[in-house]
Design a protein around this motif. Structure first.
Motif, PDB file in Angstrom:
ATOM      1  N   SER A   1       0.799  -1.235   0.000  1.00 27.07           N
ATOM      2  CA  SER A   1       0.000   0.000   0.000  1.00 27.07           C
ATOM      3  C   SER A   1       0.828   1.280   0.000  1.00 27.07           C
ATOM      4  O   SER A   1       0.510   2.228  -0.720  1.00 27.07           O
ATOM      5  CB  SER A   1      -0.966   0.002   1.181  1.00 27.07           C
ATOM      6  N   ARG A   2       1.899   1.340   0.785  1.00 28.06           N
ATOM      7  CA  ARG A   2       2.699   2.575   0.839  1.00 28.06           C
ATOM      8  C   ARG A   2       3.463   2.804  -0.452  1.00 28.06           C
ATOM      9  O   ARG A   2       3.606   3.940  -0.902  1.00 28.06           O
ATOM     10  CB  ARG A   2       3.666   2.534   2.030  1.00 28.06           C
ATOM     11  N   LEU A   3       3.946   1.751  -1.069  1.00 29.85           N
ATOM     12  CA  LEU A   3       4.647   1.875  -2.342  1.00 29.85           C
ATOM     13  C   LEU A   3       3.661   2.180  -3.469  1.00 29.85           C
ATOM     14  O   LEU A   3       3.972   2.948  -4.385  1.00 29.85           O
ATOM     15  CB  LEU A   3       5.420   0.592  -2.637  1.00 29.85           C
TER      16      LEU A   3
ATOM     17  N   GLU B   1       1.134   4.026  -3.262  1.00 31.32           N
ATOM     18  CA  GLU B   1       0.766   5.445  -3.197  1.00 31.32           C
ATOM     19  C   GLU B   1       1.658   6.310  -4.084  1.00 31.32           C
ATOM     20  O   GLU B   1       1.199   7.303  -4.633  1.00 31.32           O
ATOM     21  CB  GLU B   1       0.858   5.959  -1.764  1.00 31.32           C
TER      22      GLU B   1
ATOM     23  N   GLU C   1       8.470  -4.268   1.489  1.00 34.38           N
ATOM     24  CA  GLU C   1       8.064  -2.885   1.211  1.00 34.38           C
ATOM     25  C   GLU C   1       8.954  -1.885   1.943  1.00 34.38           C
ATOM     26  O   GLU C   1       9.369  -0.873   1.364  1.00 34.38           O
ATOM     27  CB  GLU C   1       6.603  -2.687   1.601  1.00 34.38           C
ATOM     28  N   ASP C   2       9.294  -2.161   3.191  1.00 32.41           N
ATOM     29  CA  ASP C   2      10.186  -1.280   3.952  1.00 32.41           C
ATOM     30  C   ASP C   2      11.532  -1.135   3.250  1.00 32.41           C
ATOM     31  O   ASP C   2      12.067  -0.031   3.124  1.00 32.41           O
ATOM     32  CB  ASP C   2      10.406  -1.806   5.370  1.00 32.41           C
TER      33      ASP C   2
ATOM     34  N   THR D   1       5.408  -6.547   4.182  1.00 33.97           N
ATOM     35  CA  THR D   1       5.801  -5.325   4.884  1.00 33.97           C
ATOM     36  C   THR D   1       7.320  -5.205   4.953  1.00 33.97           C
ATOM     37  O   THR D   1       7.873  -4.119   4.779  1.00 33.97           O
ATOM     38  CB  THR D   1       5.202  -5.306   6.301  1.00 33.97           C
TER      39      THR D   1
ATOM     40  N   LEU E   1      11.133   0.999   0.071  1.00 32.14           N
ATOM     41  CA  LEU E   1      10.935   2.413   0.398  1.00 32.14           C
ATOM     42  C   LEU E   1      12.250   3.074   0.819  1.00 32.14           C
ATOM     43  O   LEU E   1      12.483   4.245   0.519  1.00 32.14           O
ATOM     44  CB  LEU E   1       9.880   2.576   1.488  1.00 32.14           C
TER      45      LEU E   1
END
Length: 178
Positions: free
Chosen positions: A36-38, A40, A127-128, A124, A131
């Motif tokens: 989700s954060r990536l 965005e 993804e971390d 997660t 990011l």
């Protein structure tokens, strides 16, 4: 060592401590829409991230996760606001620890991954790492905005056309400047 086929989707939840004890490898793909954060920052969330993870125990008996995650991410260029492709290549070198105190005791070559017992969300973790490898500002390698440069003629014409604010005072004084 056991591994999953390389053209499969990566499982979302695994127990990293058990995988490390057994020396398992995970290879597969994760959709950017699942991160989700990536997603965005991505303009196209249908792309995929290729992930290769090796779980194991190092010489100092730390449970470790090593590997890499790569993807080509389409983001907005900060110069021209058009799409630009950014290649992310994250090297993963983590040690699984229980708490902050044990994290401080790790060698500098290992980054701590503080996890409770049981299954953890691998997405997660990946993804971390991605990011952390995302550039602060994304832009095209070549100049994507036309540079506006004034020629000498244009500059001279501009200076001649602007009035001198003291010209009125000069006329009022009655003594023209020679």
């Amino acid at each position: 060592m056991s591994s999953t086929p390389s053209n499969t989707r990566l499982p979302r939840h695994v127990d990293p401590r058990k995988f490390a004890q057994q020396g398992l490898d995970l290879n597969g793909f994760v959709s950017i829409s699942d991160l989700s954060r990536l997603a965005e920052v991505a303009l196209d969330s249908s792309d995929e991230v290729k992930v290769e993870l090796e779980f194991g125990v190092d010489e100092e008996r730390h449970r470790v996760i090593t590997g890499r995650a790569d993807c080509a991410l389409k983001v907005t260029c900060q110069r021209c606001l058009e799409p630009v492709e950014v290649v992310l290549d994250a090297n993963i070198n983590l040690a699984i620890v229980w708490d902050e105190e044990r994290a401080k005791q790790l060698p500098k070559v290992l980054d701590p991954l503080i996890l409770p017992e049981g299954p953890a969300d691998i997405y997660t973790i990946v993804e971390d790492e991605l990011l952390l490898n995302l550039p602060m500002v994304s832009y095209h390698d070549e100049d994507c905005i036309e540079q506006t440069s004034f020629g000498e003629d244009e500059v001279e014409a501009k200076t001649e056309s602007t009035k001198n604010p003291f010209q009125v005072l000069e006329q009022l004084k009655g003594s023209p400047k020679s």
